[in-house]
Design a protein around this motif. Structure first.
Motif, mmCIF file in Angstrom:
data_model
loop_
_atom_site.group_PDB
_atom_site.id
_atom_site.type_symbol
_atom_site.label_atom_id
_atom_site.label_comp_id
_atom_site.label_asym_id
_atom_site.label_seq_id
_atom_site.Cartn_x
_atom_site.Cartn_y
_atom_site.Cartn_z
ATOM 1 N N SER A 178 0.854 -1.191 0.000
ATOM 2 C CA SER A 178 0.000 0.000 0.000
ATOM 3 C C SER A 178 0.889 1.239 0.000
ATOM 4 O O SER A 178 2.068 1.167 0.367
ATOM 5 C CB SER A 178 -0.913 0.024 1.238
ATOM 6 O OG SER A 178 -0.142 0.179 2.406
ATOM 7 N N LEU A 211 -3.267 4.135 -2.131
ATOM 8 C CA LEU A 211 -3.371 3.018 -3.075
ATOM 9 C C LEU A 211 -3.220 1.699 -2.328
ATOM 10 O O LEU A 211 -2.482 1.626 -1.342
ATOM 11 C CB LEU A 211 -2.271 3.114 -4.137
ATOM 12 C CG LEU A 211 -2.268 4.382 -5.001
ATOM 13 C CD1 LEU A 211 -0.953 4.509 -5.758
ATOM 14 C CD2 LEU A 211 -3.446 4.353 -5.969
ATOM 15 N N THR A 259 -2.754 -3.276 -7.761
ATOM 16 C CA THR A 259 -3.112 -2.027 -8.448
ATOM 17 C C THR A 259 -1.995 -1.581 -9.383
ATOM 18 O O THR A 259 -0.815 -1.695 -9.044
ATOM 19 C CB THR A 259 -3.319 -0.900 -7.402
ATOM 20 O OG1 THR A 259 -4.353 -1.293 -6.504
ATOM 21 C CG2 THR A 259 -3.684 0.427 -8.041
ATOM 22 N N CYS A 309 -1.245 2.043 -10.934
ATOM 23 C CA CYS A 309 -1.711 3.429 -10.891
ATOM 24 C C CYS A 309 -0.801 4.303 -11.754
ATOM 25 O O CYS A 309 0.422 4.263 -11.605
ATOM 26 C CB CYS A 309 -1.699 3.938 -9.452
ATOM 27 S SG CYS A 309 -2.179 5.676 -9.333
ATOM 28 N N ARG A 338 0.431 -7.331 -11.047
ATOM 29 C CA ARG A 338 -0.807 -6.876 -10.380
ATOM 30 C C ARG A 338 -1.614 -8.085 -9.908
ATOM 31 O O ARG A 338 -2.118 -8.087 -8.800
ATOM 32 C CB ARG A 338 -1.634 -6.032 -11.351
ATOM 33 C CG ARG A 338 -3.037 -5.742 -10.821
ATOM 34 C CD ARG A 338 -3.768 -4.747 -11.672
ATOM 35 N NE ARG A 338 -3.942 -5.187 -13.041
ATOM 36 C CZ ARG A 338 -4.359 -4.404 -14.032
ATOM 37 N NH1 ARG A 338 -4.648 -3.143 -13.791
ATOM 38 N NH2 ARG A 338 -4.495 -4.856 -15.254
ATOM 39 N N LEU A 380 1.653 -3.693 -6.016
ATOM 40 C CA LEU A 380 1.169 -2.334 -6.275
ATOM 41 C C LEU A 380 2.223 -1.615 -7.107
ATOM 42 O O LEU A 380 3.397 -1.599 -6.744
ATOM 43 C CB LEU A 380 0.958 -1.610 -4.938
ATOM 44 C CG LEU A 380 0.823 -0.092 -4.944
ATOM 45 C CD1 LEU A 380 -0.328 0.362 -5.821
ATOM 46 C CD2 LEU A 380 0.613 0.405 -3.511
ATOM 47 N N CYS A 419 -4.135 0.730 -16.551
ATOM 48 C CA CYS A 419 -4.082 1.330 -15.211
ATOM 49 C C CYS A 419 -5.478 1.351 -14.600
ATOM 50 O O CYS A 419 -6.408 1.834 -15.234
ATOM 51 C CB CYS A 419 -3.559 2.760 -15.268
ATOM 52 S SG CYS A 419 -1.888 2.848 -15.888
ATOM 53 N N ASP A 420 -5.619 0.842 -13.402
ATOM 54 C CA ASP A 420 -6.950 0.895 -12.791
ATOM 55 C C ASP A 420 -7.136 2.121 -11.915
ATOM 56 O O ASP A 420 -8.253 2.437 -11.528
ATOM 57 C CB ASP A 420 -7.278 -0.388 -12.026
ATOM 58 C CG ASP A 420 -6.066 -1.068 -11.476
ATOM 59 O OD1 ASP A 420 -5.928 -2.275 -11.662
ATOM 60 O OD2 ASP A 420 -5.218 -0.352 -10.896
ATOM 61 N N GLN A 421 -6.026 2.800 -11.601
ATOM 62 C CA GLN A 421 -6.116 4.031 -10.811
ATOM 63 C C GLN A 421 -5.273 5.098 -11.508
ATOM 64 O O GLN A 421 -4.311 4.770 -12.213
ATOM 65 C CB GLN A 421 -5.539 3.817 -9.412
ATOM 66 C CG GLN A 421 -6.267 2.780 -8.573
ATOM 67 C CD GLN A 421 -7.371 3.376 -7.725
ATOM 68 O OE1 GLN A 421 -7.250 4.494 -7.224
ATOM 69 N NE2 GLN A 421 -8.460 2.649 -7.575
ATOM 70 N N PRO A 426 -10.166 5.805 -9.209
ATOM 71 C CA PRO A 426 -10.290 4.851 -10.320
ATOM 72 C C PRO A 426 -10.197 5.557 -11.669
ATOM 73 O O PRO A 426 -10.707 6.678 -11.816
ATOM 74 C CB PRO A 426 -11.687 4.258 -10.122
ATOM 75 C CG PRO A 426 -12.036 4.525 -8.703
ATOM 76 C CD PRO A 426 -11.325 5.776 -8.312
#
Ligand SMILES: Nc1ncnc2c1ncn2[C@@H]1O[C@H](COP(=O)(O)OP(=O)(O)OP(=O)(O)O)[C@@H](O)[C@H]1O
Length: 312
Positions: A17, A41, A45, A47, A200, A205, A220-222, A235
């Motif tokens: 995180s 985050l 993920t 990002c 991922r 992360l 990218c999801d974020q 998001p």
């Protein structure tokens, strides 16, 4: 990229995180590069960190890597202070090409083994686990055959893959990638994206700074949009919007319309992003699509935007 000989899935351990809360970072010359920035985050993920040149992306990376200390606010990684997370090898960094001295006489193998230093004793003697981790990491990025090469004798894409292998050998749960697609060809970009997707799915992360707006919704999801502070974070679907891109890029992003769609062309005019009027990313023309567009071809059923369609 190849599947590793041994699974690199995250075993029990700290959950990846990043928490950046109210962070202000100042350089020695008094320049405040980042002011009151916040985002958070979690695991599994990818990002994107997006902003114009000088907006503070590298400064945020340096802060997450412990090179810079915030003047205000708090940063935590995997629930710990940055220093502690670094000590435990939880954070891996894939640098921009310019940050590396490519003339330094070092072999690919040695660079990847550097990722293992945190796992070795004081004398840094590599054991079997270290050698296996290096082998796995090189296999994963398809670089085994180059392991005895000097890093200065590699192409831009191969260099990126070596530093990705170093991050993998280290076993980083949080991986920071500074411009991983700069200077690489489309095939290598695809390989890097595929590998990031694998990482991922293992729960890692990744925070990726990129100027390649077109491919962001692909993988990218974020998204975190910055300009001296965090303008928006969340998001991709709800954050990578026309209004937010406008705030982040202002005049640096050229806008024009084609058949009712808003198009945004980034500063080097190599990539075009299409955002629908209701602010959802719609059709994205990446670099290779741009080649098709130049040929008058169609992308996702859309006609090529004519240069005359540009309104500003
Ligand atoms: N070592 C430094 N000393 C003083 N100011 C700096 C230093 N490094 C960066 N800055 C300033 O801090 C601000 C943010 O720079 P930073 O390098 O973080 O931006 P960036 O978003 O990574 O840019 P780019 O996309 O060009 O890499 C800029 O105004 C820059 O001039």
């Amino acid at each position: 990229m190849k599947t590793p000989a041994t699974s690199s899935s995250l075993a029990a351990g700290p959950t990846p995180s990043i928490v950046v809360a109210g962070v202000t970072v100042r350089y020695g010359n008094g320049v405040t590069a980042v002011h009151d920035a916040s985002f958070a985050l979690g695991p599994g993920t990818i990002c994107a960190l997006v902003g114009i040149n000088g907006s503070g992306k590298s400064t945020l990376f340096k802060t997450l890597m412990g090179f810079l200390k915030p003047a205000k606010g708090m940063v935590s990684i995997a629930g710990m202070e940055v220093r502690q997370a670094l000590k435990r090898g939880l954070v891996a960094y894939v640098p921009q090409a310019e940050e590396v001295d490519w003339s330094f006489p070092v072999l690919v193998d040695d660079v990847v083994m550097m990722g293992r230093y945190g796992h070795m004793g004081f004398l840094r003697i590599a054991g079997k686990a270290d050698r296996d981790a290096v082998d796995d990491a090189l296999a994963r990025v398809n670089m085994l055959e180059f392991r005895r090469r000097q890093i200065g004798e590699l192409s831009g894409g191969q260099r990126k893959r070596v530093f990705l292998a170093r991050a993998l050998a280290q076993g980083g749960r949080v991986i920071l990638l500074d411009e991983p697609f700069t200077g690489v060809d489309v095939k290598t970009e695809d390989q890097i994206v595929d590998l990031m997707r694998e990482l991922r799915s293992e729960g890692r992360l990744m925070l990726v700074s990129t100027h390649n707006l077109g491919s962001i919704p692909d993988f990218c999801d974020q998204v975190v949009l910055v300009n001296k502070t965090v303008l928006a974070a969340g998001p991709t679907e709800t954050t990578f919007t026309h209004a937010n891109l406008q705030r982040a890029f202002g005049g640096a992003l050229r806008h024009f319309r084609l058949e009712g769609q808003a198009l945004h062309e980034d500063a080097d005019a190599r990539r075009v992003t299409v955002i629908s009027d209701d602010e959802r990313p719609l059709v994205l023309y990446g670099e290779r699509d741009h080649e098709k567009l130049a040929d008058g071809g169609k992308v996702n059923g859309e006609r090529a935007p004519g240069r005359e369609g540009r309104s500003s």
